[in-house]
Design an enzyme around this catalytic site. Sequence first.
Site, PDB file in Angstrom:
ATOM      1  N   ASP A  65      52.009   9.131  27.688  1.00 19.50           N
ATOM      2  CA  ASP A  65      50.876   8.231  27.519  1.00 19.50           C
ATOM      3  C   ASP A  65      49.589   8.813  28.103  1.00 19.50           C
ATOM      4  O   ASP A  65      48.501   8.607  27.575  1.00 19.50           O
ATOM      5  CB  ASP A  65      51.181   6.870  28.167  1.00 19.50           C
ATOM      6  CG  ASP A  65      50.489   5.743  27.428  1.00 19.50           C
ATOM      7  OD1 ASP A  65      50.813   5.538  26.252  1.00 19.50           O
ATOM      8  OD2 ASP A  65      49.595   5.112  28.010  1.00 19.50           O
ATOM      9  N   GLU A 103      42.058   3.723  34.582  1.00 23.35           N
ATOM     10  CA  GLU A 103      43.409   3.980  34.129  1.00 23.35           C
ATOM     11  C   GLU A 103      43.848   5.374  34.563  1.00 23.35           C
ATOM     12  O   GLU A 103      45.017   5.599  34.852  1.00 23.35           O
ATOM     13  CB  GLU A 103      43.502   3.823  32.620  1.00 23.35           C
ATOM     14  CG  GLU A 103      44.920   3.568  32.192  1.00 23.35           C
ATOM     15  CD  GLU A 103      45.025   2.958  30.808  1.00 23.35           C
ATOM     16  OE1 GLU A 103      46.145   2.727  30.383  1.00 23.35           O
ATOM     17  OE2 GLU A 103      43.982   2.733  30.173  1.00 23.35           O
ATOM     18  N   GLU A 157      45.461  -1.976  21.291  1.00 20.58           N
ATOM     19  CA  GLU A 157      45.042  -2.951  22.306  1.00 20.58           C
ATOM     20  C   GLU A 157      45.770  -4.287  22.155  1.00 20.58           C
ATOM     21  O   GLU A 157      46.280  -4.842  23.124  1.00 20.58           O
ATOM     22  CB  GLU A 157      43.535  -3.194  22.210  1.00 20.58           C
ATOM     23  CG  GLU A 157      42.694  -1.936  22.287  1.00 20.58           C
ATOM     24  CD  GLU A 157      42.834  -1.218  23.614  1.00 20.58           C
ATOM     25  OE1 GLU A 157      42.500  -1.804  24.649  1.00 20.58           O
ATOM     26  OE2 GLU A 157      43.298  -0.064  23.618  1.00 20.58           O
ATOM     27  N   GLU A 222      53.850   2.788  17.566  1.00 27.17           N
ATOM     28  CA  GLU A 222      54.097   2.105  18.848  1.00 27.17           C
ATOM     29  C   GLU A 222      55.606   1.948  19.077  1.00 27.17           C
ATOM     30  O   GLU A 222      56.099   2.158  20.181  1.00 27.17           O
ATOM     31  CB  GLU A 222      53.405   0.737  18.889  1.00 27.17           C
ATOM     32  CG  GLU A 222      51.883   0.800  18.885  1.00 27.17           C
ATOM     33  CD  GLU A 222      51.267   1.305  20.196  1.00 27.17           C
ATOM     34  OE1 GLU A 222      52.014   1.659  21.134  1.00 27.17           O
ATOM     35  OE2 GLU A 222      50.020   1.360  20.282  1.00 27.17           O
TER      36      GLU A 222
HETATM   37  C1  VIB Z   1      51.389   4.160  23.143  1.00 23.21           C
HETATM   38  C2  VIB Z   1      50.319   3.295  23.687  1.00 23.21           C
HETATM   39  N1  VIB Z   1      49.755   2.390  22.881  1.00 23.21           N
HETATM   40  C3  VIB Z   1      48.775   1.611  23.347  1.00 23.21           C
HETATM   41  C4  VIB Z   1      48.349   1.732  24.643  1.00 23.21           C
HETATM   42  C5  VIB Z   1      47.257   0.862  25.156  1.00 23.21           C
HETATM   43  N2  VIB Z   1      46.102   1.593  25.481  1.00 23.21           N
HETATM   44  C6  VIB Z   1      45.906   2.847  25.127  1.00 23.21           C
HETATM   45  S1  VIB Z   1      44.457   3.441  25.650  1.00 23.21           S
HETATM   46  C7  VIB Z   1      44.052   2.011  26.300  1.00 23.21           C
HETATM   47  C8  VIB Z   1      42.735   1.837  26.903  1.00 23.21           C
HETATM   48  C9  VIB Z   1      42.745   1.552  28.333  1.00 23.21           C
HETATM   49  O1  VIB Z   1      42.783   0.218  28.585  1.00 23.21           O
HETATM   50  C10 VIB Z   1      45.072   1.115  26.141  1.00 23.21           C
HETATM   51  C11 VIB Z   1      45.051  -0.258  26.617  1.00 23.21           C
HETATM   52  C12 VIB Z   1      48.943   2.693  25.438  1.00 23.21           C
HETATM   53  N3  VIB Z   1      48.548   2.904  26.708  1.00 23.21           N
HETATM   54  N4  VIB Z   1      49.927   3.462  24.949  1.00 23.21           N
END
Ligand code: VIB
EC number: 3.5.99.2
Length: 248
Positions: A65, A103, A157, A222
Amino acid sequence: MTDAHHPTPTTASAPAPAPGEGGFTHALREGVRPAWDRAVDHRFVRELHAGTIADDVMAGYLIQDHRFLDAFLQLIGGAIASADTPAARLRFATFAGEVAGDENTYFLRAFDALGVSESERESTPDTPATTGFLAIFREAAETSDYAAILAVLLVTEWLYWDWAQRAPRPLPTSFVHAEWIDLHDNPDFVEFVDFLRSELDRVGESSPQRARELFERTVDLENDFFDQSYGEEQHRERQHDEGQEARR
Ligand SMILES: Cc1ncc(C[n+]2csc(CCO)c2C)c(N)n1
C-alpha cells in the site's frame, strides 16, 4: 418565496443535490454490488476490525500500500489538472498535501512496530494487484477526463470509508490497526467522499461508459489487493523459513 430552505432556483448555479439514491454514483455502486460487498466484508477487513490480523499479513499489505501512494499522487495531479472548477481544483490540492503528510508517517511508524526493515520493503516484489493499481492510476490520469479520474478516485476512497465505518467500537488496541481504520473513517474523510460523489454525480453523464468501466475495474482491484495480502503472508513466511534453514 426566497429563504434558506427554498432558494430561488437558477440554472446557472443550482447547488448539486446531496449524494444519494438516484444519482450517477449510486447507480455505479449498485452495478457492482456483489464485488463491493465482497470487498467491504473481506477476511482482511474482518480480521483488522477484530484486531486479530497476523502481523505478517498486515506487514505485507502495508508494504504494497505504501508503494501505491506515489502513483496515487499522480492521479490526484490528474484531478487537479482536469477539474472543471477552481473550487474543486483547490480541494484536490489540499487533499494532495494531506496524502503526502499524515499517512506517510503512519506507514513509517507501522513498519517500525511490525519490524519491517527498509531492505525487506525494497526486496519485496509488487503483487499483481499493486501493478494493476499503478497502471490504472496512470491510465486514468492520462485520459485527462475529469469523470474518468473521479471514478477511480471515488472507489479508493468510498470503498475504504465503507469498510472503516463498519468497524465495531472500541477500535482494536494496536495503533497499527486502530489508526488504519480511523484514517478512513473521520469527519474530513467523510466530507471528501461526499465531495467526490457530488462531483461525479455532476459530471458523470459526460462519459458514463469510460467512468463505469474504470469504476468496475478499480473495485475488482480492491478485492485482488486484499486477496493477495494473504499470498504475501505465505511469501514472507517462506522467506523466514529460508532464513532459518540458512542459519542451521
Ligand atoms: C488498495 C487501497 N485502496 C484504497 C486505499 C485508500 N486510500 C488510498 S490513498 C488514500 C488517500 C489518503 O487518505 C486512501 C484513503 C488504500 N490505502 N489502499
